[in-house]
Design a protein around this motif. Structure first.
Motif, PDB file in Angstrom:
ATOM      1  N   SER A 297      -0.438  69.107  37.769  1.00 22.70           N
ATOM      2  CA  SER A 297      -0.253  67.758  37.218  1.00 22.70           C
ATOM      3  C   SER A 297      -0.531  67.692  35.725  1.00 22.70           C
ATOM      4  O   SER A 297      -0.114  66.726  35.075  1.00 22.70           O
ATOM      5  CB  SER A 297      -1.177  66.766  37.946  1.00 22.70           C
ATOM      6  N   VAL A 298      -1.228  68.693  35.204  1.00 20.18           N
ATOM      7  CA  VAL A 298      -1.579  68.672  33.781  1.00 20.18           C
ATOM      8  C   VAL A 298      -0.341  68.616  32.890  1.00 20.18           C
ATOM      9  O   VAL A 298      -0.241  67.747  32.011  1.00 20.18           O
ATOM     10  CB  VAL A 298      -2.482  69.864  33.421  1.00 20.18           C
ATOM     11  N   PRO A 299       0.660  69.522  33.068  1.00 21.40           N
ATOM     12  CA  PRO A 299       1.851  69.405  32.211  1.00 21.40           C
ATOM     13  C   PRO A 299       2.613  68.105  32.417  1.00 21.40           C
ATOM     14  O   PRO A 299       3.152  67.540  31.463  1.00 21.40           O
ATOM     15  CB  PRO A 299       2.702  70.625  32.608  1.00 21.40           C
ATOM     16  N   LEU A 300       2.652  67.604  33.664  1.00 21.54           N
ATOM     17  CA  LEU A 300       3.321  66.324  33.917  1.00 21.54           C
ATOM     18  C   LEU A 300       2.625  65.200  33.169  1.00 21.54           C
ATOM     19  O   LEU A 300       3.283  64.344  32.556  1.00 21.54           O
ATOM     20  CB  LEU A 300       3.336  66.022  35.414  1.00 21.54           C
ATOM     21  N   LEU A 301       1.299  65.195  33.214  1.00 16.21           N
ATOM     22  CA  LEU A 301       0.538  64.136  32.551  1.00 16.21           C
ATOM     23  C   LEU A 301       0.738  64.196  31.037  1.00 16.21           C
ATOM     24  O   LEU A 301       0.952  63.159  30.386  1.00 16.21           O
ATOM     25  CB  LEU A 301      -0.943  64.269  32.897  1.00 16.21           C
ATOM     26  N   LEU A 302       0.686  65.394  30.469  1.00 20.54           N
ATOM     27  CA  LEU A 302       0.855  65.528  29.021  1.00 20.54           C
ATOM     28  C   LEU A 302       2.263  65.120  28.590  1.00 20.54           C
ATOM     29  O   LEU A 302       2.444  64.508  27.531  1.00 20.54           O
ATOM     30  CB  LEU A 302       0.552  66.963  28.590  1.00 20.54           C
ATOM     31  N   LEU A 303       3.256  65.462  29.404  1.00 16.73           N
ATOM     32  CA  LEU A 303       4.630  65.057  29.078  1.00 16.73           C
ATOM     33  C   LEU A 303       4.790  63.545  29.181  1.00 16.73           C
ATOM     34  O   LEU A 303       5.459  62.925  28.341  1.00 16.73           O
ATOM     35  CB  LEU A 303       5.615  65.763  30.009  1.00 16.73           C
ATOM     36  N   PHE A 304       4.185  62.942  30.194  1.00 15.82           N
ATOM     37  CA  PHE A 304       4.282  61.482  30.328  1.00 15.82           C
ATOM     38  C   PHE A 304       3.591  60.793  29.151  1.00 15.82           C
ATOM     39  O   PHE A 304       4.095  59.786  28.631  1.00 15.82           O
ATOM     40  CB  PHE A 304       3.659  61.027  31.647  1.00 15.82           C
ATOM     41  N   ILE A 305       2.439  61.312  28.737  1.00 18.22           N
ATOM     42  CA  ILE A 305       1.764  60.753  27.561  1.00 18.22           C
ATOM     43  C   ILE A 305       2.660  60.885  26.330  1.00 18.22           C
ATOM     44  O   ILE A 305       2.713  59.984  25.479  1.00 18.22           O
ATOM     45  CB  ILE A 305       0.408  61.446  27.337  1.00 18.22           C
ATOM     46  N   SER A 306       3.398  61.975  26.237  1.00 16.34           N
ATOM     47  CA  SER A 306       4.338  62.156  25.124  1.00 16.34           C
ATOM     48  C   SER A 306       5.449  61.117  25.179  1.00 16.34           C
ATOM     49  O   SER A 306       5.893  60.611  24.141  1.00 16.34           O
ATOM     50  CB  SER A 306       4.940  63.561  25.167  1.00 16.34           C
ATOM     51  N   PHE A 307       5.918  60.791  26.389  1.00 18.45           N
ATOM     52  CA  PHE A 307       6.912  59.726  26.522  1.00 18.45           C
ATOM     53  C   PHE A 307       6.350  58.391  26.040  1.00 18.45           C
ATOM     54  O   PHE A 307       7.056  57.583  25.427  1.00 18.45           O
ATOM     55  CB  PHE A 307       7.339  59.571  27.991  1.00 18.45           C
ATOM     56  N   GLU A 308       5.079  58.160  26.315  1.00 19.99           N
ATOM     57  CA  GLU A 308       4.448  56.884  26.009  1.00 19.99           C
ATOM     58  C   GLU A 308       4.118  56.720  24.528  1.00 19.99           C
ATOM     59  O   GLU A 308       4.248  55.621  23.987  1.00 19.99           O
ATOM     60  CB  GLU A 308       3.150  56.751  26.824  1.00 19.99           C
ATOM     61  N   MET A 309       3.685  57.779  23.865  1.00 21.21           N
ATOM     62  CA  MET A 309       3.154  57.678  22.509  1.00 21.21           C
ATOM     63  C   MET A 309       4.190  58.139  21.490  1.00 21.21           C
ATOM     64  O   MET A 309       4.597  59.313  21.495  1.00 21.21           O
ATOM     65  CB  MET A 309       1.888  58.511  22.369  1.00 21.21           C
ATOM     66  N   PRO A 310       4.661  57.276  20.608  1.00 16.99           N
ATOM     67  CA  PRO A 310       5.696  57.641  19.636  1.00 16.99           C
ATOM     68  C   PRO A 310       5.333  58.845  18.767  1.00 16.99           C
ATOM     69  O   PRO A 310       6.204  59.628  18.414  1.00 16.99           O
ATOM     70  CB  PRO A 310       5.836  56.367  18.790  1.00 16.99           C
ATOM     71  N   LEU A 311       4.049  58.996  18.418  1.00 14.33           N
ATOM     72  CA  LEU A 311       3.661  60.127  17.574  1.00 14.33           C
ATOM     73  C   LEU A 311       3.923  61.445  18.284  1.00 14.33           C
ATOM     74  O   LEU A 311       4.517  62.372  17.713  1.00 14.33           O
ATOM     75  CB  LEU A 311       2.188  60.011  17.185  1.00 14.33           C
ATOM     76  N   LEU A 312       3.499  61.561  19.553  1.00 15.37           N
ATOM     77  CA  LEU A 312       3.729  62.787  20.315  1.00 15.37           C
ATOM     78  C   LEU A 312       5.222  62.973  20.603  1.00 15.37           C
ATOM     79  O   LEU A 312       5.733  64.092  20.556  1.00 15.37           O
ATOM     80  CB  LEU A 312       2.935  62.749  21.616  1.00 15.37           C
ATOM     81  N   ASN A 313       5.895  61.885  20.907  1.00 15.07           N
ATOM     82  CA  ASN A 313       7.332  61.961  21.160  1.00 15.07           C
ATOM     83  C   ASN A 313       8.064  62.488  19.936  1.00 15.07           C
ATOM     84  O   ASN A 313       8.977  63.319  20.037  1.00 15.07           O
ATOM     85  CB  ASN A 313       7.855  60.573  21.535  1.00 15.07           C
ATOM     86  N   MET A 314       7.658  62.027  18.758  1.00 14.94           N
ATOM     87  CA  MET A 314       8.280  62.493  17.524  1.00 14.94           C
ATOM     88  C   MET A 314       7.959  63.961  17.274  1.00 14.94           C
ATOM     89  O   MET A 314       8.786  64.719  16.769  1.00 14.94           O
ATOM     90  CB  MET A 314       7.813  61.634  16.358  1.00 14.94           C
ATOM     91  N   ALA A 315       6.740  64.388  17.641  1.00 12.18           N
ATOM     92  CA  ALA A 315       6.365  65.790  17.480  1.00 12.18           C
ATOM     93  C   ALA A 315       7.276  66.695  18.306  1.00 12.18           C
ATOM     94  O   ALA A 315       7.689  67.766  17.854  1.00 12.18           O
ATOM     95  CB  ALA A 315       4.909  65.989  17.877  1.00 12.18           C
ATOM     96  N   TRP A 316       7.609  66.260  19.515  1.00 13.75           N
ATOM     97  CA  TRP A 316       8.523  67.047  20.352  1.00 13.75           C
ATOM     98  C   TRP A 316       9.911  67.140  19.722  1.00 13.75           C
ATOM     99  O   TRP A 316      10.661  68.087  19.993  1.00 13.75           O
ATOM    100  CB  TRP A 316       8.638  66.398  21.737  1.00 13.75           C
ATOM    101  N   HIS A 317      10.281  66.166  18.892  1.00 14.59           N
ATOM    102  CA  HIS A 317      11.600  66.161  18.258  1.00 14.59           C
ATOM    103  C   HIS A 317      11.561  66.744  16.843  1.00 14.59           C
ATOM    104  O   HIS A 317      12.431  66.431  16.022  1.00 14.59           O
ATOM    105  CB  HIS A 317      12.165  64.737  18.210  1.00 14.59           C
ATOM    106  N   GLY A 318      10.567  67.559  16.553  1.00 12.93           N
ATOM    107  CA  GLY A 318      10.510  68.187  15.238  1.00 12.93           C
ATOM    108  C   GLY A 318      10.046  67.250  14.152  1.00 12.93           C
ATOM    109  O   GLY A 318      10.433  67.417  12.991  1.00 12.93           O
ATOM    110  N   PHE A 319       9.262  66.236  14.494  1.00 13.47           N
ATOM    111  CA  PHE A 319       8.730  65.261  13.539  1.00 13.47           C
ATOM    112  C   PHE A 319       9.842  64.527  12.794  1.00 13.47           C
ATOM    113  O   PHE A 319       9.727  64.211  11.626  1.00 13.47           O
ATOM    114  CB  PHE A 319       7.772  65.938  12.553  1.00 13.47           C
ATOM    115  N   ALA A 320      10.930  64.276  13.500  1.00  6.94           N
ATOM    116  CA  ALA A 320      12.032  63.489  12.943  1.00  6.94           C
ATOM    117  C   ALA A 320      12.430  62.448  13.976  1.00  6.94           C
ATOM    118  O   ALA A 320      12.734  62.794  15.120  1.00  6.94           O
ATOM    119  CB  ALA A 320      13.228  64.376  12.599  1.00  6.94           C
TER     120      ALA A 320
END
Length: 873
Positions: A297-320
């Motif tokens: 569940s750890v990777p699922l939780l971290l990915l869901f948090i990335s969906f929720e938080m724009p900063l992490l979501n942007m990090a996954w997209h190369g900070f763009a």
């Protein structure tokens, strides 16, 4: 689907990909190459575009489809789906034995997850979906056995195939590596021993994998213009939650993703209804260890948090920050869910009670989705949701029957396969059916024939630009391999596109287009020699060559050469309007004697505001007795609507309409009628200031004087050796400053008799360079920045990889030899060793039979038996 029907995977933005696949195909058979392309906004470096759109190794198969690009891309698409499923199955085969049908079901589900259906047009992203299982498999071998070979090769191929998704796979690699090192259930969160033992190997292997791809990655990155590299500061609300949990759950149901809401779509995580129910069954299965559930569940939780938080979501997209199509890494979430679904499907501790609990949870979620989904969801379909409920219940029944009715196992397995394939394919059909910009294959061949017709007039050793007023997609020029100003790409130079807009062509975001409203002077200046249009062009004295299948082919006899002489560099003024800008540029041309007058002259006109109707309009009246062409520059629109207002115009041709759009600044008003009048109406609801409207007339005699003198006095015959290699001879009795209609780019390497000359930027985006007096051979080579350095890094990385692998195999062989020698020394004679070997083989066969028996009688074991954690993939 084509070739059995008229449909193909060209929906949404697929015209980009078909365009660059076509260009890639042309590099095999023409002078086009991957360094530079003339099919992109006057000309542009191709490496970044190739690395983003078309560098998948599978695209090499296009060489077998020279005359049928559509069939080639269709074949490659389905080969890619097959490889996605095959790679996932390879990971499952490595992780567990038996359960072939279950592996097939889950692997097919991975190939057809919602992500691959939604982004099927975006084929370069799907290579990342295919490489992810192999990346995880290589990572497992690296952590468990210290074998880095597979991980390094797969990571290099993933980054090479698409650097954007490859970057996301690097993030996934780190996520899974840290998960491998978790030590759930103990006092220490991480297994420090494993972390210390493997971290340097993991980090070094990751660097080595990226290094192998540098031959393409480095020039691709350096070739992206600065304007396209967006910064973190462009994003706001970096920590505000983005996703409603209940609406997030709705994404697991059929047809939840629609093209109509791509600007704000939720993560695309659909995996099929039966796998979704199996995931629920996994978490309610009390026989599976809690420590295992926490770990997966750890990777699922971290990915869901990335969906929720724009900063992490942007990090996954190369900070763009991306425009539309959000959460582009969401396939990683689906990947983990399907691993859990497979674990749940094959678990020995599964019971009817577990299935009953998971069914109840599924029905509860379906109920929540129904009541939240029908409010505000795009075209919510209760029928699809009802089908999902029936599919989920049928799947649970089949899972239960497989456990209790081993006699009919093959029948139930077949039914389950059909159920999963029909369900997940239904989702794909719903998503693809809603795609935009659809086109039939027959239309592609019709347009291809028209382009091939006009190409008969072009010389193979010259850069001959062609204008198309109604292009077949935004990347038509690349698709059919001709030089143009029309193009679309996320990697293009927006500065030259802005210059094109200033000169009268269309430009918006990252695309540009040839416009029939551009002045004649612009077509001459940029060397637009042939024009295709389905109607009559206003105010342009082009010669009609022929009409071919409803399309008129015009020739512009006044098109200037690719390179011409200028007296000085032109900078322009910020206060200049578009017409004053061209006047200043023309005055820098080196012609004999001084040409009297400007190419454009301000016109006398009157503007009256009318608010009596539904819309506020400006009524423009022009009175002029001279039959010259009038042009209007409108201020920038306050909204980005593509077509905001249709403007009626009355001129010498009678009544017509122009579409006032956000992508154009200049519009042709035509010539005055027999009374010397032109009238037009312009909507004011999107114009910031009507006083910014300017109108000029083009002095055709002045323009003709310029063009005729340049063509007579400047004989610069530029030869194209390849798309990135030009040559011409300069024979002047004085120093010359050459300006070209080639976009300025520091990657051009210009030599005069082998010696490099400096590059200059003219008119805010055109390439210029000086040449001394005398007869010289001028060579122009486009050398992508970072190409040599990238190649050197890749070669060095390859050498390090080969040497380290050889050394590792040798060391492993020596250790095996030592262990073998020790074994031989044990025992009194060879026969004893032989007997032991035979006994070992017998025990091995007995263990295999025991394992096979356990696999076949999966459901007959006692439910109280605990599930070993090491059986989890």
């Amino acid at each position: 689907m084509y070739p059995f029907g008229e449909h193909h995977l060209c929906y949404s933005d697929a015209d980009q990909y078909y365009g660059f696949y076509g260009y890639l195909l042309s590099t095999f058979f023409t002078k086009n190459n991957l360094f530079y392309s003339w099919s992109m906004a006057l000309g542009n470096g191709m490496m970044s575009t190739y690395a983003y759109y078309a560098s998948s190794p599978l695209n090499l198969l296009l060489v077998f489809f020279r005359n049928d690009l559509m069939l080639g891309t269709q074949v490659i698409a389905f080969v890619r789906f097959f490889i996605i499923s095959l790679n996932f199955c390879a990971l499952l085969n490595h992780s567990s034995r038996g359960h072939e049908v279950e592996k097939g079901i889950i692997s097919v589900s991975y190939a057809l997850i919602g992500y691959t259906a939604f982004y099927a047009w975006n084929a370069s992203w799907l290579d990342g979906v295919a490489f992810l299982p192999l990346l995880v498999l290589g990572l497992e071998k690296l952590v468990e056995d210290g074998d880095k070979g597979m991980y390094v090769v797969v990571l290099a191929l993933a980054v090479f195939s698409n650097f954007y998704i490859g970057y996301m796979l690097c993030g996934a690699s780190l996520l899974f590596y840290l998960t491998y090192c978790l030590n759930v259930g103990s006092a220490k969160i991480f297994d420090l021993g494993r972390l210390k033992r493997t971290f340097l190997l993991y980090a070094g292997s990751s660097v080595l994998g990226a290094g192998l791809s540098m031959v393409l990655l480095l020039p691709a990155y350096l070739g992206i213009p600065k304007e396209r590299k967006e910064q973190m500061g462009a994003v706001r609300n970096l920590f505000s939650p983005q996703i409603n949990p209940v609406k997030f759950l709705s994404m697991f149901f059929t047809g939840s993703v629609r093209m109509e809401d791509v600007a704000a779509n939720r993560p695309v995580v659909y995996i099929g209804i039966l796998p979704f129910v199996l995931v629920l069954a996994y978490y309610v299965n009390k026989k599976i260890k809690t420590s295992e559930k926490i770990k997966v569940s750890v990777p699922l939780l971290l990915l869901f948090i990335s969906f929720e938080m724009p900063l992490l979501n942007m990090a996954w997209h190369g900070f763009a920050p991306n425009h539309w199509f959000n959460y582009r890494y969401s396939f990683i979430f689906s990947f983990v869910l399907l691993l859990i679904a497979y674990r749940s499907m094959t678990a020995r501790g599964r019971s009817f009670r577990t299935l009953f609990r998971s069914t109840g949870a599924f029905l509860l979620i379906a109920l929540l989705v129904f009541f939240t989904g029908r409010m505000g969801r795009v075209r919510f379909s209760p029928a699809l949701l009802a089908g999902d409920v029936l599919c989920g219940l049928a799947g649970v029944i089949l899972v239960g029957l497989l456990r209790s009715r081993a006699k009919y196992k093959a029948v139930f397995q077949t039914a389950m396969c059909l159920l999963v394939v029909v369900n997940i394919s239904c989702n794909a059909v719903v998503v693809m059916r809603d795609g935009t910009q659809k086109q039939n294959v027959s239309e592609y061949f019709a347009e291809k024939e028209k382009i091939e017709r006009v190409m008969q007039y072009c010389s193979s050793d010259k850069v001959t630009r062609i204008g198309r007023c109604s292009a077949d997609g935004r990347c038509e020029a690349a698709m059919y391999g001709y030089a143009s100003v029309s193009s679309y790409a996320s990697t293009e130079n927006t500065r030259i596109q802005a210059l094109l807009r200033k000169l009268g062509y269309a430009h918006n975001l990252c695309w540009s287009d040839y416009s029939r409203h551009a002045p004649q002077s612009t077509d001459d200046l940029l060397g637009i020699r042939y024009i295709l249009y389905d109607y009559h062009l206003m105010g342009k004295p082009f010669k009609l060559l022929e009409t071919f299948k409803g399309t008129k082919i015009y020739a512009n006899r006044d098109a200037l050469p690719l390179i011409y002489e200028t007296r000085e560099l032109y900078r322009g003024s910020e206060d200049d309007d578009d017409f004053a800008f061209q006047n200043g540029l023309f005055k820098t041309f080196d012609t004999s004697g001084q040409i009297d007058g400007d190419v454009f002259e301000k016109a006398a006109y009157k503007i009256e505001t009318d608010t009596s109707g539904e819309n506020c309009v400006a009524k423009i009246t022009i009175k002029d007795s001279r039959p010259e062409v009038f042009y209007m520059q409108l201020p920038e629109m306050t909204h980005m609507d593509e077509i905001k207002y249709r403007s009626p115009i009355y001129n010498s041709a009678g009544r017509s309409e122009i579409e006032y759009t956000s992508s154009k600044e200049i519009y042709t008003l035509g010539r005055p009628d027999e009374k010397g009048r032109i009238t037009a109406e312009i909507g004011l609801d999107s114009i910031q200031n009507k006083d910014e409207i300017v109108i000029y007339k083009q002095k055709e005699d002045v323009l003709s004087d310029y063009v005729s003198r340049i063509r007579a006095e400047q004989s610069v015959d530029v030869r194209m050796i390849s798309s990135s290699h030009l040559e011409f001879t300069s024979a002047k009795d004085r120093d010359v400053l050459y300006t070209s209609s080639i976009p300025y780019d520091e990657a051009w390497y210009v030599t005069v008799d082998g010696e490099k000359t400096e590059l200059c930027e003219n008119a805010g985006g055109l390439l210029a360079f000086p040449v001394k007096a005398g007869r010289h051979t001028v060579t122009m080579l486009y050398r992508p920045k970072g190409a040599a350095a990238g190649l050197a890094v890749s070669i060095l990385s390859l050498l390090i990889f080969v040497v380290s692998e050889f050394a590792g195999r040798t060391e492993s062989g020596e250790k095996d030899g030592k262990r073998s020698g020790k074994k031989k020394s044990i025992g009194s004679d060879e026969s004893a060793g032989s007997d032991k070997s035979a006994g070992s083989k017998k025990r091995s066969r007995a263990e295999d039979k025991s394992q096979k028996s356990r696999t076949e009688d999966d459901g007959k074991k006692d439910d109280s038996q605990e599930i070993p954690a090491d059986e989890s993939p």
